[in-house]
Motif scaffolding. Sequence first.
Motif, short mmCIF file in Angstrom:
data_model
loop_
_atom_site.label_atom_id
_atom_site.label_comp_id
_atom_site.label_asym_id
_atom_site.label_seq_id
_atom_site.Cartn_x
_atom_site.Cartn_y
_atom_site.Cartn_z
N ALA A 124 -23.24 -3.73 -3.97
CA ALA A 124 -22.06 -3.04 -3.43
C ALA A 124 -21.45 -2.10 -4.46
O ALA A 124 -20.99 -0.99 -4.12
N GLN A 125 -21.45 -2.51 -5.73
CA GLN A 125 -20.90 -1.66 -6.78
C GLN A 125 -21.69 -0.37 -6.90
O GLN A 125 -21.14 0.73 -7.01
N ILE A 126 -23.02 -0.48 -6.87
CA ILE A 126 -23.87 0.71 -6.94
C ILE A 126 -23.73 1.55 -5.68
O ILE A 126 -23.60 2.77 -5.73
N GLY A 127 -23.74 0.89 -4.53
CA GLY A 127 -23.63 1.60 -3.27
C GLY A 127 -22.34 2.38 -3.14
O GLY A 127 -22.32 3.53 -2.66
N ASN A 144 -18.99 7.33 3.81
CA ASN A 144 -17.94 6.37 4.03
C ASN A 144 -18.16 5.17 3.11
O ASN A 144 -19.12 4.41 3.28
N GLU A 145 -17.29 5.01 2.15
CA GLU A 145 -17.45 3.98 1.14
C GLU A 145 -17.30 2.58 1.71
O GLU A 145 -18.00 1.64 1.31
N ASP A 146 -16.41 2.40 2.68
CA ASP A 146 -16.17 1.07 3.24
C ASP A 146 -17.37 0.59 4.05
O ASP A 146 -17.76 -0.59 3.97
N LEU A 147 -17.96 1.48 4.86
CA LEU A 147 -19.14 1.10 5.62
C LEU A 147 -20.30 0.78 4.68
O LEU A 147 -21.01 -0.21 4.87
N THR A 148 -20.47 1.61 3.65
CA THR A 148 -21.53 1.35 2.68
C THR A 148 -21.34 0.00 2.03
O THR A 148 -22.29 -0.78 1.88
N GLU A 149 -20.12 -0.31 1.63
CA GLU A 149 -19.83 -1.59 0.98
C GLU A 149 -20.11 -2.76 1.92
O GLU A 149 -20.70 -3.76 1.52
N ALA A 150 -19.71 -2.64 3.17
CA ALA A 150 -19.96 -3.70 4.14
C ALA A 150 -21.46 -3.97 4.27
O ALA A 150 -21.90 -5.13 4.30
N LEU A 151 -22.26 -2.91 4.35
CA LEU A 151 -23.71 -3.07 4.48
C LEU A 151 -24.31 -3.70 3.23
O LEU A 151 -25.19 -4.57 3.33
N CYS A 152 -23.84 -3.30 2.06
CA CYS A 152 -24.35 -3.88 0.82
C CYS A 152 -24.02 -5.36 0.71
O CYS A 152 -24.86 -6.18 0.32
N LEU A 153 -22.82 -5.72 1.07
CA LEU A 153 -22.39 -7.10 0.94
C LEU A 153 -23.10 -8.03 1.92
O LEU A 153 -23.36 -9.19 1.61
N ALA A 187 -27.32 1.97 1.06
CA ALA A 187 -27.27 0.52 0.81
C ALA A 187 -28.66 -0.02 0.50
O ALA A 187 -28.81 -0.88 -0.38
N ALA A 188 -29.67 0.47 1.20
CA ALA A 188 -31.03 -0.01 0.98
C ALA A 188 -31.53 0.33 -0.41
O ALA A 188 -32.12 -0.51 -1.11
N ILE A 189 -31.31 1.56 -0.86
CA ILE A 189 -31.83 1.96 -2.17
C ILE A 189 -30.95 1.41 -3.29
O ILE A 189 -31.43 1.16 -4.41
N ALA A 190 -29.67 1.15 -3.01
CA ALA A 190 -28.81 0.47 -3.99
C ALA A 190 -29.32 -0.94 -4.25
O ALA A 190 -29.26 -1.44 -5.38
#
Length: 388
Positions: free
Chosen positions: A75-78, A88-97, A193-196
């Motif tokens: 999530a930090q990288i994403g 959208n940072e929030d959507l990216t974070e949700a997917l990473c988490l 998120a996938a590549i992060a």
Amino acid sequence: MIGHAAWACMPDQSRGRKHAELGGEVRGPRDAFQRDRDRIIHSISFRRLRHKTQVFMAPDGDHFRVRLTHSLEVAQIGRTVARTLGLNEDLTEALCLAHDIGHPPFGHAGEDALERALEGQGGFDHNGHTLRTLTSLERPYPGWDGLNLTWDTLEGLAKHNGPIARPEWALATVDAEIGLELDQWPSLEAQVAAIADDIAYDNHDIDDGLRAGLLTLDQLMILPIVADGWRRVQAKFPRVPAERLVGELIRSQIGEMVNDLIEATRSRLEALEIGSVEDVRGAGQVLAMFSEPMRDAERDLKRFMYANLYHHPSQLAAAEAANAVVAGLFAAYAADPGLMPDAWRSGLPEAEPWRSRHIADFIAGMTDRYAIARYREVVGPVDLPEGF
């Protein structure tokens, strides 16, 4: 603060949730994607990642990564990449988490055991189980099963690695209910998120492998990306002992990959004239990716890690023991469902394939240590390699 680009997913344009929620019930000034992220963080499944395998199974060392710490690092990288690209940072974070929530105990060893146990009943796939968990098995709300996440989050989790031509049963079930357009590429947030995820485990698994003594710096020097980075770190800190430079090597290598990803992705977006979320989904190809030289270097790094860490004799021995634990639990519960806790036993379907899938749902939710404890309770002693 960087504003959102034209290709970013926006919460006010979300396709919504399966179950309607009244606006007056929203707690706090959060948009739809922020609420998705918070629901994931507050879920039992997310908390259980604390005791699920990343590389080392049920590690007895406090400094090794587990699924939870890995997900936070992804999530930090994403977030960094999303912010820089105007996503959208929030959507990216949700997917990473949430991306690893469907993993059973013991990681891929546990997944292999459940796949074999469900042979003939549809098999098991951790990505499909992530969707099943978030839409069905998690039940914190009285009005519906699942977390009732937005379509955008579920779509990103379903196909963050790209379109899916033949979904297994768990993902196909969710798709039939929600319509995830599995034949199209997902949002850029999902692609990031996938590549992060790749960037995080490519580098942090090196750190854990060195800490465990299964890898050495001399071995890693066969990789140009590592050797070049090591020379730069040594030149920057010539009087610092080597053992104190490993962290700097890892963080520098992550930075190199992140910078390459951002520049290569920007170039692709410009070359393909991507101007909207619809353009992203209709591009017919991945857009968030490394440059060709970095892709080659990352591929070589993965091959090295499989040969020298993931398939290390001690790791294979641990995987064999973990496989036996999961297989033994499934056989025991299938033979005598009365061994399961009351809540799981009372909901056991009578007919296949749902009977076996229900048992697999119970086992997949276990942490490493809970699975070991239940095995000793319902099966018997188990000989585990050192490190459990």
